[in-house]
Motif scaffolding. Structure first.
Motif, PDB file in Angstrom:
ATOM      1  N   ILE A  57       0.861  -1.181   0.000  1.00 42.67           N
ATOM      2  CA  ILE A  57       0.000   0.000   0.000  1.00 42.67           C
ATOM      3  C   ILE A  57       0.900   1.234   0.000  1.00 42.67           C
ATOM      4  O   ILE A  57       1.896   1.295   0.722  1.00 42.67           O
ATOM      5  CB  ILE A  57      -0.900   0.025   1.250  1.00 42.67           C
ATOM      6  CG1 ILE A  57      -1.818  -1.188   1.253  1.00 42.67           C
ATOM      7  CG2 ILE A  57      -1.704   1.323   1.309  1.00 42.67           C
ATOM      8  CD1 ILE A  57      -2.593  -1.351   2.545  1.00 42.67           C
ATOM      9  N   TYR A  58       0.536   2.229  -0.827  1.00 38.51           N
ATOM     10  CA  TYR A  58       1.297   3.468  -0.901  1.00 38.51           C
ATOM     11  C   TYR A  58       0.312   4.616  -0.754  1.00 38.51           C
ATOM     12  O   TYR A  58      -0.716   4.644  -1.427  1.00 38.51           O
ATOM     13  CB  TYR A  58       2.029   3.562  -2.238  1.00 38.51           C
ATOM     14  CG  TYR A  58       3.083   4.629  -2.286  1.00 38.51           C
ATOM     15  CD1 TYR A  58       4.417   4.321  -2.057  1.00 38.51           C
ATOM     16  CD2 TYR A  58       2.751   5.948  -2.556  1.00 38.51           C
ATOM     17  CE1 TYR A  58       5.391   5.302  -2.095  1.00 38.51           C
ATOM     18  CE2 TYR A  58       3.719   6.937  -2.592  1.00 38.51           C
ATOM     19  CZ  TYR A  58       5.036   6.616  -2.363  1.00 38.51           C
ATOM     20  OH  TYR A  58       6.003   7.585  -2.387  1.00 38.51           O
ATOM     21  N   ILE A  59       0.620   5.566   0.122  1.00 38.71           N
ATOM     22  CA  ILE A  59      -0.241   6.732   0.322  1.00 38.71           C
ATOM     23  C   ILE A  59       0.500   7.968  -0.150  1.00 38.71           C
ATOM     24  O   ILE A  59       1.652   8.201   0.225  1.00 38.71           O
ATOM     25  CB  ILE A  59      -0.636   6.880   1.805  1.00 38.71           C
ATOM     26  CG1 ILE A  59      -1.428   5.660   2.248  1.00 38.71           C
ATOM     27  CG2 ILE A  59      -1.437   8.164   2.020  1.00 38.71           C
ATOM     28  CD1 ILE A  59      -1.717   5.609   3.728  1.00 38.71           C
ATOM     29  N   LYS A  60      -0.168   8.755  -0.990  1.00 41.31           N
ATOM     30  CA  LYS A  60       0.422   9.990  -1.511  1.00 41.31           C
ATOM     31  C   LYS A  60      -0.663  11.048  -1.573  1.00 41.31           C
ATOM     32  O   LYS A  60      -1.680  10.868  -2.264  1.00 41.31           O
ATOM     33  CB  LYS A  60       1.019   9.739  -2.902  1.00 41.31           C
ATOM     34  CG  LYS A  60       1.471  10.980  -3.630  1.00 41.31           C
ATOM     35  CD  LYS A  60       2.735  11.551  -3.038  1.00 41.31           C
ATOM     36  CE  LYS A  60       3.311  12.609  -3.965  1.00 41.31           C
ATOM     37  NZ  LYS A  60       3.533  13.872  -3.357  1.00 41.31           N
ATOM     38  N   ASP A  61      -0.478  12.130  -0.820  1.00 38.97           N
ATOM     39  CA  ASP A  61      -1.447  13.223  -0.763  1.00 38.97           C
ATOM     40  C   ASP A  61      -2.832  12.665  -0.440  1.00 38.97           C
ATOM     41  O   ASP A  61      -2.991  12.014   0.580  1.00 38.97           O
ATOM     42  CB  ASP A  61      -1.436  14.042  -2.060  1.00 38.97           C
ATOM     43  CG  ASP A  61      -0.073  14.659  -2.345  1.00 38.97           C
ATOM     44  OD1 ASP A  61       0.633  15.012  -1.367  1.00 38.97           O
ATOM     45  OD2 ASP A  61       0.304  14.782  -3.524  1.00 38.97           O
ATOM     46  N   PHE A  65      -2.801   3.946  -3.016  1.00 36.68           N
ATOM     47  CA  PHE A  65      -2.530   3.014  -4.109  1.00 36.68           C
ATOM     48  C   PHE A  65      -2.313   1.638  -3.479  1.00 36.68           C
ATOM     49  O   PHE A  65      -1.417   1.463  -2.666  1.00 36.68           O
ATOM     50  CB  PHE A  65      -1.285   3.441  -4.888  1.00 36.68           C
ATOM     51  CG  PHE A  65      -1.427   4.810  -5.499  1.00 36.68           C
ATOM     52  CD1 PHE A  65      -1.913   4.955  -6.783  1.00 36.68           C
ATOM     53  CD2 PHE A  65      -1.104   5.944  -4.775  1.00 36.68           C
ATOM     54  CE1 PHE A  65      -2.059   6.215  -7.336  1.00 36.68           C
ATOM     55  CE2 PHE A  65      -1.244   7.212  -5.322  1.00 36.68           C
ATOM     56  CZ  PHE A  65      -1.732   7.344  -6.610  1.00 36.68           C
ATOM     57  N   VAL A  66      -3.156   0.676  -3.858  1.00 34.25           N
ATOM     58  CA  VAL A  66      -3.063  -0.674  -3.321  1.00 34.25           C
ATOM     59  C   VAL A  66      -2.667  -1.601  -4.471  1.00 34.25           C
ATOM     60  O   VAL A  66      -3.379  -1.692  -5.477  1.00 34.25           O
ATOM     61  CB  VAL A  66      -4.408  -1.142  -2.704  1.00 34.25           C
ATOM     62  CG1 VAL A  66      -4.293  -2.575  -2.197  1.00 34.25           C
ATOM     63  CG2 VAL A  66      -4.825  -0.204  -1.583  1.00 34.25           C
ATOM     64  N   ASN A  67      -1.548  -2.277  -4.306  1.00 34.14           N
ATOM     65  CA  ASN A  67      -1.089  -3.185  -5.354  1.00 34.14           C
ATOM     66  C   ASN A  67      -1.961  -4.435  -5.410  1.00 34.14           C
ATOM     67  O   ASN A  67      -2.266  -5.032  -4.394  1.00 34.14           O
ATOM     68  CB  ASN A  67       0.367  -3.583  -5.113  1.00 34.14           C
ATOM     69  CG  ASN A  67       0.885  -4.588  -6.129  1.00 34.14           C
ATOM     70  OD1 ASN A  67       1.267  -5.685  -5.780  1.00 34.14           O
ATOM     71  ND2 ASN A  67       0.871  -4.210  -7.389  1.00 34.14           N
ATOM     72  N   HIS A  74      -4.878  -0.477  -7.476  1.00 39.37           N
ATOM     73  CA  HIS A  74      -6.181   0.106  -7.199  1.00 39.37           C
ATOM     74  C   HIS A  74      -5.915   1.520  -6.686  1.00 39.37           C
ATOM     75  O   HIS A  74      -5.057   1.711  -5.818  1.00 39.37           O
ATOM     76  CB  HIS A  74      -6.917  -0.690  -6.124  1.00 39.37           C
ATOM     77  CG  HIS A  74      -7.148  -2.120  -6.509  1.00 39.37           C
ATOM     78  ND1 HIS A  74      -8.232  -2.519  -7.258  1.00 39.37           N
ATOM     79  CD2 HIS A  74      -6.432  -3.240  -6.265  1.00 39.37           C
ATOM     80  CE1 HIS A  74      -8.181  -3.830  -7.448  1.00 39.37           C
ATOM     81  NE2 HIS A  74      -7.094  -4.287  -6.855  1.00 39.37           N
ATOM     82  N   ILE A  75      -6.653   2.500  -7.221  1.00 40.22           N
ATOM     83  CA  ILE A  75      -6.462   3.890  -6.807  1.00 40.22           C
ATOM     84  C   ILE A  75      -7.707   4.343  -6.045  1.00 40.22           C
ATOM     85  O   ILE A  75      -8.828   4.223  -6.553  1.00 40.22           O
ATOM     86  CB  ILE A  75      -6.207   4.807  -8.018  1.00 40.22           C
ATOM     87  CG1 ILE A  75      -4.979   4.314  -8.796  1.00 40.22           C
ATOM     88  CG2 ILE A  75      -6.031   6.252  -7.563  1.00 40.22           C
ATOM     89  CD1 ILE A  75      -4.740   5.056 -10.100  1.00 40.22           C
ATOM     90  N   TYR A  76      -7.482   4.848  -4.828  1.00 37.50           N
ATOM     91  CA  TYR A  76      -8.563   5.333  -3.971  1.00 37.50           C
ATOM     92  C   TYR A  76      -8.407   6.826  -3.749  1.00 37.50           C
ATOM     93  O   TYR A  76      -7.293   7.305  -3.513  1.00 37.50           O
ATOM     94  CB  TYR A  76      -8.524   4.657  -2.601  1.00 37.50           C
ATOM     95  CG  TYR A  76      -8.848   3.195  -2.609  1.00 37.50           C
ATOM     96  CD1 TYR A  76     -10.121   2.749  -2.245  1.00 37.50           C
ATOM     97  CD2 TYR A  76      -7.888   2.251  -2.949  1.00 37.50           C
ATOM     98  CE1 TYR A  76     -10.422   1.390  -2.227  1.00 37.50           C
ATOM     99  CE2 TYR A  76      -8.189   0.894  -2.940  1.00 37.50           C
ATOM    100  CZ  TYR A  76      -9.449   0.474  -2.582  1.00 37.50           C
ATOM    101  OH  TYR A  76      -9.736  -0.861  -2.580  1.00 37.50           O
TER     102      TYR A  76
END
Length: 162
Positions: A57-61, A65-67, A74-76
């Motif tokens: 999982i990557y969080i930006k602003d 983004f979940v791989n 997946h973009i949330y």
């Protein structure tokens, strides 16, 4: 003092091939392969879909983004952290990791390091760079089976045999 291998250690050495013997194990998986050209044209933004096998999982602003292992991301929209909304799926066969700086995505696609420019207003991406053969090829299935890709192809994932 002289050391002597006990029976369990000797059996381990035989089972692991330390004595020159290899053991073939039938895998319940088969590789999915793509040509380099198929790989290059396979990155697309699509409608959101269900998470099947999540990875990092990557969080930006305001985004999460979940791989989806070896499938993409997946973009949330996380502008309201108490209610993240799934907005898109970035299809990237062979992808397992992402890093982001500004609006630039750095991700692996099988053996390649790919750079994408992300437009958050319309959720589009444009490939801006690709370094080929940066990462180790995928060759080992989840159950430990070893596979080599056909000439001119790259393994992007493994699926269970029918």
């Amino acid at each position: 003092m002289k050391r002597v291998f006990g029976i369990p250690v000797l059996l381990l050495m035989v089972n692991c091939g330390f004595l020159g013997e290899s053991i073939d194990v039938e895998s319940i998986y088969e590789p999915v392969e793509m040509t380099r050209e198929e790989l290059k044209s396979s990155i697309v933004m699509s409608d959101s879909k269900a998470v099947v096998e999540s990875g990092k999982i990557y969080i930006k602003d305001d985004y999460i983004f979940v791989n989806e292992k070896n499938e993409g991301f997946h973009i949330y929209d996380n502008s309201n952290p108490s209610n993240p909304i799934k907005v898109r799926f970035l299809k990237v066969p062979g992808a397992t990791d992402i890093a982001i700086r500004g609006n630039v995505f750095y991700l692996n696609q099988a053996t390649d390091l790919v750079t994408l420019r992300f437009n958050p207003t319309n959720y589009s991406v444009v490939e801006t760079g690709r370094e080929i053969k940066v990462f180790t090829p995928l060759e080992v299935s989840p159950d430990g089976g070893y596979f080599t890709a056909e000439e001119g192809k790259i393994i992007t994932k493994f699926i269970k045999k029918d």
